[in-house]
Design an enzyme around this catalytic site. Structure first.
Site, PDB file in Angstrom:
ATOM      1  N   ASN A  35     -16.419 -45.950 -57.014  1.00 38.82           N
ATOM      2  CA  ASN A  35     -17.149 -44.670 -57.046  1.00 38.82           C
ATOM      3  C   ASN A  35     -16.411 -43.617 -56.214  1.00 38.82           C
ATOM      4  O   ASN A  35     -17.020 -42.809 -55.516  1.00 38.82           O
ATOM      5  CB  ASN A  35     -18.574 -44.866 -56.506  1.00 38.82           C
ATOM      6  CG  ASN A  35     -19.492 -43.701 -56.897  1.00 38.82           C
ATOM      7  OD1 ASN A  35     -19.212 -42.984 -57.863  1.00 38.82           O
ATOM      8  ND2 ASN A  35     -20.538 -43.481 -56.134  1.00 38.82           N
ATOM      9  N   SER A 124     -30.607 -47.415 -45.901  1.00 40.41           N
ATOM     10  CA  SER A 124     -31.133 -46.250 -46.606  1.00 40.41           C
ATOM     11  C   SER A 124     -32.620 -46.091 -46.342  1.00 40.41           C
ATOM     12  O   SER A 124     -33.323 -47.078 -46.118  1.00 40.41           O
ATOM     13  CB  SER A 124     -30.887 -46.435 -48.107  1.00 40.41           C
ATOM     14  OG  SER A 124     -31.641 -45.504 -48.858  1.00 40.41           O
ATOM     15  N   ALA A 125     -33.101 -44.880 -46.412  1.00 42.17           N
ATOM     16  CA  ALA A 125     -34.539 -44.610 -46.256  1.00 42.17           C
ATOM     17  C   ALA A 125     -35.338 -45.286 -47.358  1.00 42.17           C
ATOM     18  O   ALA A 125     -36.552 -45.441 -47.243  1.00 42.17           O
ATOM     19  CB  ALA A 125     -34.783 -43.104 -46.293  1.00 42.17           C
ATOM     20  N   TYR A 148     -31.911 -51.505 -56.121  1.00 40.43           N
ATOM     21  CA  TYR A 148     -30.959 -50.965 -55.132  1.00 40.43           C
ATOM     22  C   TYR A 148     -31.580 -51.085 -53.739  1.00 40.43           C
ATOM     23  O   TYR A 148     -30.968 -51.622 -52.817  1.00 40.43           O
ATOM     24  CB  TYR A 148     -30.635 -49.497 -55.448  1.00 40.43           C
ATOM     25  CG  TYR A 148     -30.105 -48.744 -54.269  1.00 40.43           C
ATOM     26  CD1 TYR A 148     -30.929 -47.876 -53.560  1.00 40.43           C
ATOM     27  CD2 TYR A 148     -28.799 -48.917 -53.837  1.00 40.43           C
ATOM     28  CE1 TYR A 148     -30.448 -47.201 -52.449  1.00 40.43           C
ATOM     29  CE2 TYR A 148     -28.312 -48.250 -52.735  1.00 40.43           C
ATOM     30  CZ  TYR A 148     -29.154 -47.393 -52.039  1.00 40.43           C
ATOM     31  OH  TYR A 148     -28.682 -46.733 -50.943  1.00 40.43           O
ATOM     32  N   LYS A 152     -30.638 -53.342 -50.137  1.00 42.66           N
ATOM     33  CA  LYS A 152     -30.544 -52.775 -48.786  1.00 42.66           C
ATOM     34  C   LYS A 152     -31.479 -53.530 -47.836  1.00 42.66           C
ATOM     35  O   LYS A 152     -31.120 -53.878 -46.712  1.00 42.66           O
ATOM     36  CB  LYS A 152     -30.890 -51.285 -48.788  1.00 42.66           C
ATOM     37  CG  LYS A 152     -29.875 -50.387 -49.487  1.00 42.66           C
ATOM     38  CD  LYS A 152     -28.512 -50.434 -48.815  1.00 42.66           C
ATOM     39  CE  LYS A 152     -27.516 -49.475 -49.455  1.00 42.66           C
ATOM     40  NZ  LYS A 152     -26.176 -49.536 -48.864  1.00 42.66           N
ATOM     41  N   ASN A 178     -31.250 -37.995 -47.007  1.00 45.12           N
ATOM     42  CA  ASN A 178     -30.567 -37.462 -48.202  1.00 45.12           C
ATOM     43  C   ASN A 178     -29.289 -36.728 -47.827  1.00 45.12           C
ATOM     44  O   ASN A 178     -29.332 -35.529 -47.564  1.00 45.12           O
ATOM     45  CB  ASN A 178     -31.524 -36.557 -48.983  1.00 45.12           C
ATOM     46  CG  ASN A 178     -32.626 -37.356 -49.645  1.00 45.12           C
ATOM     47  OD1 ASN A 178     -33.490 -37.933 -48.969  1.00 45.12           O
ATOM     48  ND2 ASN A 178     -32.585 -37.442 -50.968  1.00 45.12           N
ATOM     49  N   ASN A 197     -26.563 -38.993 -60.107  1.00 44.11           N
ATOM     50  CA  ASN A 197     -28.025 -39.133 -60.166  1.00 44.11           C
ATOM     51  C   ASN A 197     -28.717 -38.163 -59.217  1.00 44.11           C
ATOM     52  O   ASN A 197     -29.840 -37.755 -59.440  1.00 44.11           O
ATOM     53  CB  ASN A 197     -28.424 -40.557 -59.741  1.00 44.11           C
ATOM     54  CG  ASN A 197     -27.855 -41.594 -60.686  1.00 44.11           C
ATOM     55  OD1 ASN A 197     -28.317 -41.708 -61.806  1.00 44.11           O
ATOM     56  ND2 ASN A 197     -26.837 -42.313 -60.260  1.00 44.11           N
ATOM     57  N   ARG A 230     -37.752 -33.655 -49.344  1.00 49.81           N
ATOM     58  CA  ARG A 230     -36.847 -34.662 -48.808  1.00 49.81           C
ATOM     59  C   ARG A 230     -36.189 -34.150 -47.536  1.00 49.81           C
ATOM     60  O   ARG A 230     -36.183 -32.947 -47.274  1.00 49.81           O
ATOM     61  CB  ARG A 230     -35.738 -34.985 -49.838  1.00 49.81           C
ATOM     62  CG  ARG A 230     -36.236 -35.659 -51.115  1.00 49.81           C
ATOM     63  CD  ARG A 230     -36.671 -37.079 -50.852  1.00 49.81           C
ATOM     64  NE  ARG A 230     -37.084 -37.774 -52.073  1.00 49.81           N
ATOM     65  CZ  ARG A 230     -38.301 -37.732 -52.589  1.00 49.81           C
ATOM     66  NH1 ARG A 230     -39.249 -37.009 -51.986  1.00 49.81           N
ATOM     67  NH2 ARG A 230     -38.592 -38.389 -53.702  1.00 49.81           N
ATOM     68  N   ASP A 294     -40.486 -41.419 -57.841  1.00 55.57           N
ATOM     69  CA  ASP A 294     -40.298 -40.411 -56.792  1.00 55.57           C
ATOM     70  C   ASP A 294     -41.523 -40.325 -55.890  1.00 55.57           C
ATOM     71  O   ASP A 294     -42.655 -40.256 -56.386  1.00 55.57           O
ATOM     72  CB  ASP A 294     -40.053 -39.031 -57.417  1.00 55.57           C
ATOM     73  CG  ASP A 294     -38.574 -38.804 -57.709  1.00 55.57           C
ATOM     74  OD1 ASP A 294     -37.738 -39.501 -57.113  1.00 55.57           O
ATOM     75  OD2 ASP A 294     -38.259 -37.932 -58.536  1.00 55.57           O
TER      76      ASP A 294
HETATM   77  C1  WQD Z   1     -33.975 -35.779 -54.482  1.00 53.04           C
HETATM   78  C2  WQD Z   1     -35.056 -34.927 -55.117  1.00 53.04           C
HETATM   79  C3  WQD Z   1     -35.817 -35.682 -57.271  1.00 53.04           C
HETATM   80  C4  WQD Z   1     -32.213 -34.894 -59.563  1.00 53.04           C
HETATM   81  C5  WQD Z   1     -32.023 -41.330 -53.579  1.00 53.04           C
HETATM   82  C6  WQD Z   1     -32.060 -42.784 -53.193  1.00 53.04           C
HETATM   83  C7  WQD Z   1     -31.757 -42.917 -51.742  1.00 53.04           C
HETATM   84  C8  WQD Z   1     -30.444 -42.252 -51.427  1.00 53.04           C
HETATM   85  C9  WQD Z   1     -30.518 -40.789 -51.822  1.00 53.04           C
HETATM   86  C10 WQD Z   1     -28.622 -43.793 -51.544  1.00 53.04           C
HETATM   87  C11 WQD Z   1     -36.129 -35.771 -55.795  1.00 53.04           C
HETATM   88  C12 WQD Z   1     -35.157 -34.295 -57.368  1.00 53.04           C
HETATM   89  C13 WQD Z   1     -33.110 -35.007 -58.514  1.00 53.04           C
HETATM   90  C14 WQD Z   1     -32.466 -33.942 -60.606  1.00 53.04           C
HETATM   91  C15 WQD Z   1     -34.465 -33.279 -59.472  1.00 53.04           C
HETATM   92  N1  WQD Z   1     -29.386 -42.884 -52.124  1.00 53.04           N
HETATM   93  N2  WQD Z   1     -34.208 -34.199 -58.482  1.00 53.04           N
HETATM   94  N3  WQD Z   1     -33.590 -33.163 -60.512  1.00 53.04           N
HETATM   95  O1  WQD Z   1     -34.339 -39.878 -54.936  1.00 53.04           O
HETATM   96  O2  WQD Z   1     -34.666 -38.759 -52.664  1.00 53.04           O
HETATM   97  O3  WQD Z   1     -33.033 -40.625 -52.904  1.00 53.04           O
HETATM   98  O4  WQD Z   1     -30.784 -40.764 -53.231  1.00 53.04           O
HETATM   99  O5  WQD Z   1     -28.689 -44.197 -50.427  1.00 53.04           O
HETATM  100  O6  WQD Z   1     -31.694 -44.298 -51.425  1.00 53.04           O
HETATM  101  O7  WQD Z   1     -33.357 -43.277 -53.409  1.00 53.04           O
HETATM  102  O8  WQD Z   1     -32.536 -38.421 -53.929  1.00 53.04           O
HETATM  103  O9  WQD Z   1     -31.109 -36.641 -54.834  1.00 53.04           O
HETATM  104  O10 WQD Z   1     -32.004 -38.419 -56.424  1.00 53.04           O
HETATM  105  O11 WQD Z   1     -33.546 -36.698 -55.494  1.00 53.04           O
HETATM  106  O12 WQD Z   1     -35.489 -32.553 -59.439  1.00 53.04           O
HETATM  107  O13 WQD Z   1     -31.691 -33.787 -61.608  1.00 53.04           O
HETATM  108  O14 WQD Z   1     -34.462 -34.136 -56.160  1.00 53.04           O
HETATM  109  O15 WQD Z   1     -36.992 -35.722 -58.078  1.00 53.04           O
HETATM  110  O16 WQD Z   1     -37.370 -35.168 -55.559  1.00 53.04           O
HETATM  111  P1  WQD Z   1     -33.767 -39.411 -53.662  1.00 53.04           P
HETATM  112  P2  WQD Z   1     -32.218 -37.565 -55.223  1.00 53.04           P
END
Ligand code: WQD
Length: 334
Positions: A35, A124-125, A148, A152, A178, A197, A230, A294
């Site tokens: 990655n 991770s949180a 995932y 962790k 985040n 993602n 977040r 979420d």
């Molecule tokens: C953040 C917010 C989405 C994409 C994940 C993992 C966590 C860590 C961080 C590894 C959310 C919103 C997202 C989009 C959106 N990863 N969103 N449109 O889910 O808080 O945490 O990534 O360690 O372990 O769980 O992060 O950035 O995916 O999403 O509205 O196209 O952005 O709904 O509210 P998340 P995220």
């Protein structure tokens, strides 16, 4: 004496290698570029003016790990290497268990063989599952809500039990919230292979025209503007947290968990609006349905890390948004 960084060409790994080198540490990196990209190696050397030993390979391969420990005097390990895409983990749980646990078990075994028992682990949180309230503290209940997150949590449990079995081990379990942003030089940043993602890489793709639209996953949550909240933390602050954790594992024993966050929560729309304001660009976006899994709100209390690690996040969301965009502008990853 050196610090081995597994996954050290990745987003958080590369920023941590920069901070380690600039702090005068000798660094060895192993990565298989699953990655990340090889160009990160030169970028880190350009930023710091320093070199480091690099081994291309898979952390599950004990032979390459043994070679690294034979050829370098490794005193601590920072373990980033692992798959981290939540949706992919839901589709391919076995691949996630096999990769994330195998790499860690191989690492434990070879560290033990060479008498190296100081580890900083990239947790991770997500190990908090759906926290019942915020801010989140380290004594909150732990649970897994996706494969995932299960890996962790499994690895955290392995670390706790290892330290209980052998008090010579010291492990810092760093629970990231985040991470976003990029080094101020714009030479390294968040540049995942394949389709991202997370929110910020998708904001960058929409702002640069790489994708036509950013979809906001739901605006009917119980939050002020209806979008999820977040704890966004600048990746450089996060990297500095690893430096503080290395000092901690040199002094203490046992498994110690720390939240690495700012303690502040921002909504998706606040991030989008801040990004547009500080960069003077538009992020085409529209509201879409909620994303399964979420939580409405998730942000940290970083007081334990502030107190015990002497570490505190210093950069705000304006700097995070500006540095994230600057990385795109400097590297033209459009
Ligand atoms: C953040 C917010 C989405 C994409 C994940 C993992 C966590 C860590 C961080 C590894 C959310 C919103 C997202 C989009 C959106 N990863 N969103 N449109 O889910 O808080 O945490 O990534 O360690 O372990 O769980 O992060 O950035 O995916 O999403 O509205 O196209 O952005 O709904 O509210 P998340 P995220």
């Amino acid at each position: 004496m050196a610090v081995l960084v597994t996954g050290g060409t990745g987003f958080i790994g590369s920023h941590t290698v920069v901070e380690l080198l600039e702090a005068g540490e000798d660094v060895v990196v192993i990565d298989n570029f699953f990655n990340s990209k090889p160009g990160v190696i030169n970028a880190v050397q350009d930023i710091t003016g320093k070199g480091f030993a690099f081994y291309e390979g898979d952390v599950a391969d004990k032979e390459i790990l043994r070679r690294i420990f034979r050829e370098n005097f490794i005193e601590e390990v920072i373990h980033f290497a692992g798959y981290k895409a939540v949706p992919e983990s839901v589709e391919k749980p076995i691949m996630y268990y096999r990769n994330n646990i195998d790499t860690t078990l191989s690492l434990f075994e070879v560290m033990e063989e060479f008498g190296c028992r100081r580890l900083v682990f990239s947790s991770s949180a997500t190990v908090y599952g759906f926290p019942e309230k915020v801010p989140v503290t380290e004594d909150f209940p732990l649970s897994s809500i996706n494969p995932y997150g299960s890996t962790k949590l499994m690895i955290e449990n392995m670390c706790r039990e290892l330290c209980h079995a052998d008090e010579r081990w010291s492990v810092a379990l760093l629970r990231y919230f985040n991470p976003i942003g990029a080094h101020e030089s714009g030479k390294i940043g968040e540049d995942p292979n394949g389709i991202p993602n997370n929110l910020m890489p998708r904001i960058l793709n929409a702002a640069s025209g790489k994708t036509p639209m950013l979809y906001v996953c739901g605006d009917d949550y119980p939050t002020p503007d209806g979008t999820c909240i977040r704890d966004y933390i600048h990746v450089v602050d996060l990297a500095k947290g690893h430096l503080a954790a290395i000092s901690a594992v040199r002094e203490k024993h046992g498994a110690l968990a720390y939240n690495l966050g700012t303690g502040k929560g921002y909504s998706v729309l606040e991030i989008i609006n801040t990004f547009e304001k500080v960069n003077g660009v538009k992020v085409p976006h529209e509201i879409a349905p909620r994303r399964p899994g979420d939580a409405a709100k998730c942000y940290s209390s970083p007081k334990k890390a502030n107190k015990e690690l002497g570490w505190k996040a210093e950069r705000g969301i304006e700097e995070m948004c500006r540095d994230a965009w600057n990385f795109v502008l400097q590297t033209h990853i459009r």
